[in-house]
Scaffold this motif. Structure first.
Motif, PDB file in Angstrom:
ATOM      1  N   LYS A  30      -0.482   3.234 -11.467  1.00 14.42           N
ATOM      2  CA  LYS A  30      -2.337   3.675 -10.970  1.00 14.42           C
ATOM      3  C   LYS A  30      -2.824   3.288 -12.086  1.00 14.42           C
ATOM      4  CE  LYS A  30      -0.747   7.503  -9.227  1.00 14.42           C
ATOM      5  NZ  LYS A  30      -2.055   8.136  -7.627  1.00 14.42           N
ATOM      6  N   GLY A  64       1.117  -1.349  -0.006  1.00 11.95           N
ATOM      7  CA  GLY A  64       0.348  -0.232  -0.200  1.00 11.95           C
ATOM      8  C   GLY A  64       1.141   1.123  -0.059  1.00 11.95           C
ATOM      9  N   GLY A  65       2.381   1.612  -0.492  1.00 13.19           N
ATOM     10  CA  GLY A  65       2.709   2.308  -0.502  1.00 13.19           C
ATOM     11  C   GLY A  65       2.497   3.114  -1.566  1.00 13.19           C
ATOM     12  N   SER A  66       3.607   4.268  -1.847  1.00 17.55           N
ATOM     13  CA  SER A  66       4.101   5.043  -3.401  1.00 17.55           C
ATOM     14  C   SER A  66       5.149   5.089  -3.642  1.00 17.55           C
ATOM     15  CB  SER A  66       3.851   6.414  -3.546  1.00 17.55           C
ATOM     16  OG  SER A  66       4.103   7.284  -3.650  1.00 17.55           O
ATOM     17  N   ILE A  67       5.208   4.924  -4.938  1.00 16.22           N
ATOM     18  CA  ILE A  67       6.891   4.485  -6.216  1.00 16.22           C
ATOM     19  C   ILE A  67       7.076   6.325  -5.572  1.00 16.22           C
ATOM     20  CG2 ILE A  67       5.688   2.852  -7.302  1.00 16.22           C
ATOM     21  CD1 ILE A  67       5.751   4.934  -9.397  1.00 16.22           C
ATOM     22  N   SER A  68       6.982   7.054  -5.778  1.00 15.75           N
ATOM     23  CA  SER A  68       7.557   8.756  -5.145  1.00 15.75           C
ATOM     24  C   SER A  68       7.178   9.000  -4.314  1.00 15.75           C
ATOM     25  CB  SER A  68       7.275   9.084  -6.644  1.00 15.75           C
ATOM     26  OG  SER A  68       8.074  10.531  -6.260  1.00 15.75           O
ATOM     27  N   VAL A  78       5.278  13.224 -15.967  1.00 19.29           N
ATOM     28  CA  VAL A  78       3.566  12.901 -14.770  1.00 19.29           C
ATOM     29  C   VAL A  78       3.078  11.964 -16.409  1.00 19.29           C
ATOM     30  CG1 VAL A  78       1.629  13.838 -13.176  1.00 19.29           C
ATOM     31  CG2 VAL A  78       3.842  14.587 -13.578  1.00 19.29           C
ATOM     32  N   LEU A  79       2.135  12.877 -16.766  1.00 18.37           N
ATOM     33  CA  LEU A  79       1.413  11.453 -17.964  1.00 18.37           C
ATOM     34  C   LEU A  79       1.287  11.248 -19.005  1.00 18.37           C
ATOM     35  CD1 LEU A  79      -2.423  13.645 -16.773  1.00 18.37           C
ATOM     36  CD2 LEU A  79      -1.428  11.499 -16.428  1.00 18.37           C
ATOM     37  N   VAL A 139      -8.778   4.516 -13.610  1.00 23.08           N
ATOM     38  CA  VAL A 139     -10.051   5.137 -13.088  1.00 23.08           C
ATOM     39  C   VAL A 139      -8.877   6.530 -12.417  1.00 23.08           C
ATOM     40  CG1 VAL A 139     -11.464   6.374 -11.109  1.00 23.08           C
ATOM     41  CG2 VAL A 139     -11.336   3.971 -12.052  1.00 23.08           C
ATOM     42  N   GLU A 140      -8.257   6.487 -11.837  1.00 25.00           N
ATOM     43  CA  GLU A 140      -7.164   7.918 -10.954  1.00 25.00           C
ATOM     44  C   GLU A 140      -6.625   8.280 -12.024  1.00 25.00           C
ATOM     45  OE1 GLU A 140      -5.253   7.541  -7.797  1.00 25.00           O
ATOM     46  OE2 GLU A 140      -3.553   8.772  -7.790  1.00 25.00           O
ATOM     47  N   LEU A 169       3.891   5.234 -13.553  1.00 25.79           N
ATOM     48  CA  LEU A 169       3.160   5.972 -13.199  1.00 25.79           C
ATOM     49  C   LEU A 169       1.562   4.964 -13.758  1.00 25.79           C
ATOM     50  CD1 LEU A 169       2.237   8.369 -11.304  1.00 25.79           C
ATOM     51  CD2 LEU A 169       1.233   9.381 -13.289  1.00 25.79           C
ATOM     52  N   ILE A 190       6.780  12.516 -10.292  1.00 24.25           N
ATOM     53  CA  ILE A 190       7.373  12.039 -11.193  1.00 24.25           C
ATOM     54  C   ILE A 190       8.157  12.120 -12.108  1.00 24.25           C
ATOM     55  CG2 ILE A 190       5.962  10.969 -12.757  1.00 24.25           C
ATOM     56  CD1 ILE A 190       5.357   9.876 -10.273  1.00 24.25           C
ATOM     57  N   MET A 240      -9.012  10.505 -14.687  1.00 26.30           N
ATOM     58  CA  MET A 240      -9.557  11.795 -13.670  1.00 26.30           C
ATOM     59  C   MET A 240      -7.833  12.851 -14.012  1.00 26.30           C
ATOM     60  SD  MET A 240     -11.495  11.398 -10.779  1.00 26.30           S
ATOM     61  CE  MET A 240     -10.413   9.893  -9.407  1.00 26.30           C
ATOM     62  N   MET A 241      -7.006  11.903 -14.312  1.00 24.97           N
ATOM     63  CA  MET A 241      -5.788  12.897 -14.437  1.00 24.97           C
ATOM     64  C   MET A 241      -5.900  13.734 -15.426  1.00 24.97           C
ATOM     65  SD  MET A 241      -3.025  11.239 -12.497  1.00 24.97           S
ATOM     66  CE  MET A 241      -1.063  12.281 -12.646  1.00 24.97           C
TER      67      MET A 241
END
Lengths: 468, 468
Positions: free
Chosen positions: A441, A420-424, A467-468, A444-445, A437, A429, A448-449
């Motif tokens: 991710k 349940g962690g984060s890669i950054s 980022v994207l 759904v997320e 990412l 990013i 939205m982004m």
């Protein structure tokens, strides 16, 4: 239609539209030297209005804009790509501290202000701006905001996001949003501020900010504790928080391997303990009352930790110089790593309660895949943030090992996600982790982004490819 | 295509799709009784999946959805309009505390959990969930998040936004975004969490959250200080923050008029001072160490304030009962107002440093426009948040005076804007202040908000007519 660069020169002045390769070089190379981008030009506006006018010209010509502050980022977020069709827009000339309000405990600044100058300006008014990180002598607050920088004071004061009350932003349409509010409470519509913070320049260009200040603590005191395991470090964290509350301002985990590396590479630094221990925690306590209060509180808490068998031993700094010496051990870990050769770095976060389990589970996974690899594991344990770096097994060159980077990342990040962690955690990013990412991710997320990106920057000119 | 309500019943069960007017009434009337909406039905899903499925049905039929928690909002944000074409979606059945993690200091909850139950569940684990407000016995955390509620602990712990690490949201497309992260640091893309927080249900439906917990303070102590003016209250605030740092957990301003009103309406409540004073500040200090520490710190700081001529007098509560008595004075101000008759309320915020100037400037403007009107001015001074309420001049009925509401609002809000403040500090916009928002926000900001709304909710079904 005038030529694009001529339009830019008409706005910013000839001297501030740089296109000679030699003059652009310093802006185009990432600080660790891993990548050098190309640019049509480096734009160096001197006012917010110039930023806005330059963005309008870029929009007219559909030219991608890469905003840059101090160029200290670690994820290729402020370097243009290799196409040579983007411009780099440096905020460095916007470097005024606009206003300090010691009663409201706020400071209004230009985005290009160097973090250290902001800290100093706060101190001059008897206040504290708590954001503190290794690059503070050259990073800018605009970059700190764009990446939601973390640092060593997050445990008590939060990330950069929590230290900002208001923003001024140039939108992708070249309009100026004046959101420079110095308010602790404001529930009038969507939280645009926090959308721009951490968006890494992909939704607009931060040109100014209202920062939160705090009363300057009367005293800070540091200690180093030696303990058997990461699980004990978690027990110590809970104990310290229960005893000290908000006075606990630092809690940094370092493995034995980290301090051994520092001792090898920097033999002149102090060695606080005669014997080696499996893990160490650097503790910092701050008091709004007095040094005596801080010392008493720390000694009481450490006594409880010793009595409870949570720690093996502890050294409490008895002077400012000794405190600085203990922090030096922590700060020299990245330097010692660099001297020892490149390794594969991860800036990850986890629920604090799962950190010991993560460390226990992930080491064997890496060892199975890359037998004998070494872990340089340290970080802001109180925030759940580990710098979890993987060095080659003895006898294998750093360069050879770096060829495994994607495979090592997959092992580490898969484990991070399983916990349940984060890669950054704090670096962002940029271009570096963009594919990761997209991999990790949820759809759904990501959707939205992407919808937000398309809504605010329909031409896609703001920091394209990040980022994207 | 099945009939809309039949589809809803197939999802949630017959008992939980309510359309009998008598059964809907309690959901459709705003708590102060100022407005009653109409609805096609009240939907009462029991799971997140049911919420998502209901949203998909509403999207298919283009039916507007009004999410509701405890129906304690003050800005008509959770009441449907008069058209009868919207549905009310109550989250009240989603009321499980999913998990408490005392080491990570987090709690994962359903959106429909009552705030007070969350406080109690935290206390049972030796932790504090600091959000505290008058409606805590019936408001839900989903509503607190949707409106970014404030309350009495913002000075130390921040608004609801600062108390939330992760969210679960049903999107306007009826998808479930699982953003239930319990991380202190996470810089992986846009800050969707803070976009949904404070969006008042116009971008999606919050169904779950990961909340931040804190160590429970060992002791809290309260004092009431009497002082000459709001400017002195600001001096006292700076002094207290410098002396006490994060131990200062409450700082509430109350004018003489407020306490006189409480004394008139509730003569049984204590009167701490023999003489009347122009202004009062209720102070609360919390200590992570001991009651003795809190008392010593408070007495030292109050001594400094007396010595410096900042305050006239002070009463320090010597027992929990006395502390509660002092807080009762503060909490009875809204009740005393209600007993005295309706007045024109404003929930405003200002830069803390400008509060005294705002009060000094705005009173005369109101008096010029409405000679003899009375100000009930109190609030969370440490957060820059005033409840600035205007009561009729003597001899004019409350109902007659309420006819001036728009004109009074204009005077107050124009002054708020001139001082860089906010027309909604902690209550939100809802339907009540929607036109004021359109009047006072810049076109740049409104356009960004509208672009985000259109991007995430292209059908416009999420809480239509609220905020924007």
């Amino acid at each position: 239609m005038m030529d694009f660069l001529a339009q830019c020169r008409a706005i910013a002045g000839d001297a501030y539209v740089v296109d000679a390769p030699a003059d652009m070089a310093a802006f185009l190379t990432e600080q660790r030297g891993r990548f050098t981008g190309k640019a049509l030009a480096v734009l160096r506006p001197g006012t917010v209005e110039q930023v806005a006018a330059l963005v309008r010209v870029c929009a007219e010509h559909r030219i991608g804009i890469v905003p840059q502050g101090g160029n200290t980022g670690l994820v290729l977020g402020s370097i243009p790509d290799a196409s040579g069709r983007q411009v780099l827009l440096s905020l460095a000339r916007l470097n005024r501290i606009r206003k300090v309000d010691a009663v409201n405990r706020t400071m209004t600044v230009d985005a290009g202000c160097i973090l250290e100058h902001i800290q100093q300006a706060a101190a001059a008014e008897g206040c504290l701006f708590p954001l503190s990180l290794a690059a503070e002598g050259s990073c800018t607050i605009g970059g700190n905001l764009a990446t939601n920088a973390g640092g060593t004071a997050v445990l008590r004061y939060g990330n950069t996001r929590e230290l900002c009350l208001g923003l001024e932003v140039v939108t992708p349409q070249g309009e100026i949003w004046s959101g420079l509010r110095g308010l602790r409470k404001d529930n009038t519509g969507y939280d645009l501020r926090d959308l721009f913070i951490g968006a890494e320049g992909t939704l607009g260009i931060i040109t100014g900010a209202v920062l939160k200040l705090y009363p300057q603590p009367k005293a800070s005191i540091t200690a180093l504790a030696a303990l058997p395991s990461p699980a004990d470090a978690l027990r110590l964290l809970v104990l310290m928080q229960d005893h000290c509350g908000a006075s606990l301002t630092g809690f940094e985990l370092m493995s034995r391997y980290c301090l051994d590396l520092v001792a090898q590479q920097f033999p002149a630094l102090p060695r606080p303990f005669a014997e080696a221990h499996p893990q160490y925690v650097l503790l910092e306590l701050s008091s709004s009352e007095s040094e005596q209060h801080a010392v008493g509180l720390l000694e009481h808490a450490i006594g409880a930790a010793l009595d409870g068998g949570v720690i093996h031993d502890a050294v409490v700094a008895s002077s400012v110089a000794q405190s600085a010496g203990l922090w030096q051990l922590r700060e020299h870990i990245p330097l010692a790593q660099a001297k020892a050769g490149k390794n594969i770095k991860h800036d990850i976060s986890l629920p604090v309660s799962l950190i010991a389990d993560f460390i226990a589970a992930t080491g064997p996974l890496l060892d199975a895949a890359f037998p004998g690899c070494q872990l340089v594991c340290f970080g802001h344990l109180g925030d759940g943030n580990l710098h979890y770096n993987v060095a080659p097994p003895p006898g294998i060159s750093n360069d050879d090992f770096l060829a495994n980077q994607d495979k090592v990342n997959r092992v580490v990040y898969d484990s991070v996600m399983a916990f349940g962690g984060s890669i950054s955690a704090e670096h962002g990013i940029g271009a570096l982790k963009r594919e990761e990412l997209a991999h990790y991710k949820s759809a759904v997320e990501l959707n939205m982004m992407r919808a937000i990106k398309a809504a605010l920057d329909p031409l896609g000119i703001m920091n394209p490819g990040k980022v994207l």
